[in-house]
Enzyme design. Structure first.
Site, PDB file in Angstrom:
ATOM      1  N   HIS A  83       0.849  -1.190   0.000  1.00 18.54           N
ATOM      2  CA  HIS A  83       0.000   0.000   0.000  1.00 18.54           C
ATOM      3  C   HIS A  83       0.881   1.236   0.000  1.00 18.54           C
ATOM      4  O   HIS A  83       1.813   1.335   0.792  1.00 18.54           O
ATOM      5  CB  HIS A  83      -0.925   0.047   1.218  1.00 18.54           C
ATOM      6  CG  HIS A  83      -1.785   1.278   1.225  1.00 18.54           C
ATOM      7  ND1 HIS A  83      -2.951   1.361   0.521  1.00 18.54           N
ATOM      8  CD2 HIS A  83      -1.605   2.498   1.808  1.00 18.54           C
ATOM      9  CE1 HIS A  83      -3.472   2.573   0.677  1.00 18.54           C
ATOM     10  NE2 HIS A  83      -2.669   3.287   1.451  1.00 18.54           N
ATOM     11  N   ASP A 162     -15.238   2.362   6.976  1.00 12.92           N
ATOM     12  CA  ASP A 162     -14.158   3.182   6.430  1.00 12.92           C
ATOM     13  C   ASP A 162     -14.637   3.983   5.224  1.00 12.92           C
ATOM     14  O   ASP A 162     -14.288   5.154   5.077  1.00 12.92           O
ATOM     15  CB  ASP A 162     -12.969   2.309   6.021  1.00 12.92           C
ATOM     16  CG  ASP A 162     -11.892   3.153   5.364  1.00 12.92           C
ATOM     17  OD1 ASP A 162     -11.356   4.044   6.048  1.00 12.92           O
ATOM     18  OD2 ASP A 162     -11.609   2.965   4.173  1.00 12.92           O
ATOM     19  N   SER A 184      -7.795   3.614   8.657  1.00 12.25           N
ATOM     20  CA  SER A 184      -8.444   3.521   7.343  1.00 12.25           C
ATOM     21  C   SER A 184      -7.685   2.549   6.445  1.00 12.25           C
ATOM     22  O   SER A 184      -8.262   1.618   5.866  1.00 12.25           O
ATOM     23  CB  SER A 184      -8.488   4.911   6.701  1.00 12.25           C
ATOM     24  OG  SER A 184      -8.913   4.825   5.355  1.00 12.25           O
TER      25      SER A 184
END
Length: 423
Positions: A83, A162, A184
Site C-alpha cells: 500500500h 471506512d 483507514s
C-alpha cells in the site's frame, strides 16, 4: 448505553475512549444511528487530541468488524500486498503487482481512485480499453489463484465504516489525523486477508505527510496494527518531493509502467519497484530475484494475463491527448528541483484528477517531464509538456506548474529514494 455527545466530549477533553465506546460509535455510525455532524465532531477531536495505541487498535478492529473479512486460505501461493500513501507519478503498483506474482506470490491489490493532486491506480488502469475495476469476491479469489495478481476496487462489503468515514474526513478537514489514516488503510488491508503487507509511506511536498517525523509515526502505527492482527507488516519511508518517473497522469503512467515491465523505464521507478518487490517476497517467505523476472519477460507475461483476466486488451493503443503545450527552460544550468505537488496540481487541472469523488477523469490528460533533478539543461530546452483534451484547461495548469522546475548553477546532491525502514 452510550450516546454520541458523551463520546465526543470524552475525546474533546483529552480522555481515552473505552473499547465498548469505540465499538458502539463505529457500529452506530455505519448503521446511520450516529449523524455525520456528530462523527465530524469526533473526527476533529481525534485530529486535535490524538489516540493511544490501544484506542487506534480497537478503532481499526471495529472498522474491520463493520463488514466482511475475505478468506484467502484457499489460495495456494503465499499472499503479499503493498500500500502506498499516495504521491505524484506513483504508478509503482502497476509493474510491482505482476512482478511479485511472477516470483511466486499471490498479490491481492485492492486499490483506490485519485483525489486532488494524487493519482489513483484504478483511474490509471481504466485508460486500458475494456479493463474493469469491479470484481465479485469469487472472481477476485479465482483470479488470485489462476493469475496470482489482481488490482481492483474494494467490494462494498469490505470495511463499510471506512468508506463512510473516508468521505466525511475529506470534507471536514480531518484527512491528516494519523490515527484515522492508519486505521483507514489497515482496516481495508487486514479485511482483504493478505498474509504480508509492505507499506510505502511517502514523505515530501507531493505527499500527505510533509515531514519525516509524521511519516515515521504513521509507519510505526500501521506496522504495529498489522502485527496485532497477524499480518507481517513492514514500512518504507520514500521520497515524494519530486514526481516518480517522467509521466504524471493516467494513460501516460500505464505506458511508463509497461516500459518498466519491458526492461526499460526511468531508473527511479525501476529502483522502487525492485526494492518493494524484495520486501514483499521476503515478508511472504519467498526466495526469488525480482530483477531476473523483470529481465526475462515473466513479469510482462504476468501483466498481460492480469489485464486480460479483467477484460482489458494489453495490446490496445492508449488514449492520446488532443492538445499539448511544451514549457521550456529560460536559462542554462542544472535542474535543482521539480516540485511534486505543483506538477500533481497541474495534472489535476488538465483533467487527470478529480476535485470530488464523483468527478470524471480524463485518461489522456497529464504532464510529461523531460528533465529531473540533476539533469543539465540549456535555454530553450523542453522541461515538461502539458497534455489535455480541452485547450481551455492549459492556462490554469501552466499557472499551477509555474515554479515547479527550479534551475540553478550546480547540480543538487543526490537524495536517496528510500529514506527509512520501519519493521
Amino acid at each position: 448505553m452510550f450516546n454520541a455527545v458523551d463520546v465526543i466530549r470524552t475525546k474533546r477533553d483529552g480522555g481515552v475512549l473505552s473499547d465498548a465506546a469505540i465499538d458502539w460509535v463505529v457500529d452506530a455510525y455505519t448503521r446511520g444511528a450516529v449523524a455525520d455532524e456528530q462523527m465530524s465532531a469526533l473526527a476533529m477531536a481525534i485530529l486535535l487530541r490524538g489516540m493511544t495505541p490501544g484506542e487506534i487498535a480497537r478503532w481499526t478492529a471495529a472498522m474491520i468488524a463493520s463488514g466482511e473479512r475475505l478468506d484467502l486460505s484457499g489460495v495456494s501461493r503465499p499472499t503479499a500486498d503493498k500500500h502506498s500513501t499516495g504521491g505524484v507519478g506513483d504508478k509503482i503498483t502497476l509493474p510491482l503487482t505482476p512482478l511479485v506474482a511472477a516470483c511466486g506470490a499471490a498479490v491481492p491489490q485492492l486499490s483506490g481512485r485519485g483525489l486532488g493532486h494524487t493519482g489513483g491506480t484504478l483511474d490509471k488502469l481504466e485508460a486500458i480499453p475494456g479493463w474493469r475495476a469491479a470484481l465479485s469476491n469469487d472472481e477476485f479469489i479465482a483470479q488470485l489463484q489462476d493469475v496470482g495478481a489482481v488490482i481492483c476496487a474494494a467490494g462494498e462489503g469490505l470495511a463499510p465504516a471506512d468508506r463512510k468515514l473516508y468521505a466525511l474526513r475529506d470534507v471536514t478537514g480531518t484527512v491528516e489525523a494519523i490515527p484515522l489514516i492508519a486505521s483507514s488503510i489497515m482496516s481495508k488491508k487486514i479485511a482483504e486477508g493478505t498474509g504480508a503487507l509492505v507499506l510505502d509511506v511517502k514523505v515530501g511536498s507531493g505527499a500527505f505527510m510533509k515531514s519525516a517525523q509524521d511519516a515515521r509515526e504513521l509507519a510505526r502505527t500501521m506496522v504495529e496494527l498489522g502485527g496485532a492482527h497477524g499480518v507481517r507488516t513492514v514500512a518504507l519511508l520514500t521520497e515524494m518531493s519530486t514526481p516518480l518517473g517522467l509521466a504524471v497522469g493516467n494513460a501516460v503512467e500505464v505506458a511508463e509502467s509497461v516500459e518498466v515491465l519491458a526492461g526499460g523505464g526511468p531508473p527511479d521507478i525501476v529502483e522502487l519497484t525492485l526494492t518493494l518487490a524484495r520486501e514483499m517476497l521476503a515478508a511472504a517467505g519467498l526466495d526469488a530475484d525480482p530483477a531476473k523476472a523483470l529481465a526475462d519477460g515473466r513479469a510482462m507475461d504476468s501483466w498481460r494475463a492480469m489485464i486480460r483476466a479483467q477484460g482489458g486488451d494489453p495490446d490496445a493503443p492508449l488514449p492520446v491527448a488532443r492538445e499539448t503545450e511544451t514549457v521550456r527552460a529560460e536559462r542554462d544550468g542544472f535542474v535543482t528541483a521539480v516540485d511534486a505537488y505543483a506538477i500533481g496540481v497541474a495534472a489535476w487541472r488538465l483533467g487527470a484528477g478529480r476535485a470530488r469523488k464523483e468527478d470524471p477523469v480524463s485518461a489522456a490528460a497529464g504532464v510529461m517531464l523531460h528533465k529531473k533533478p540533476g539533469d543539465p539543461v540549456q535555454a530553450g530546452e523542453a522541461l515538461y509538456e502539458l497534455r489535455t483534451d480541452e485547450a481551455s484547461r492549459i492556462a490554469a495548469a501552466r499557472d499551477a506548474a509555474g515554479g515547479a522546475v527550479v534551475i540553478g548553477d550546480a547540480a543538487p546532491a543526490n537524495r536517496p529514494l528510500v529514506l527509512d525502514r520501519v519493521a
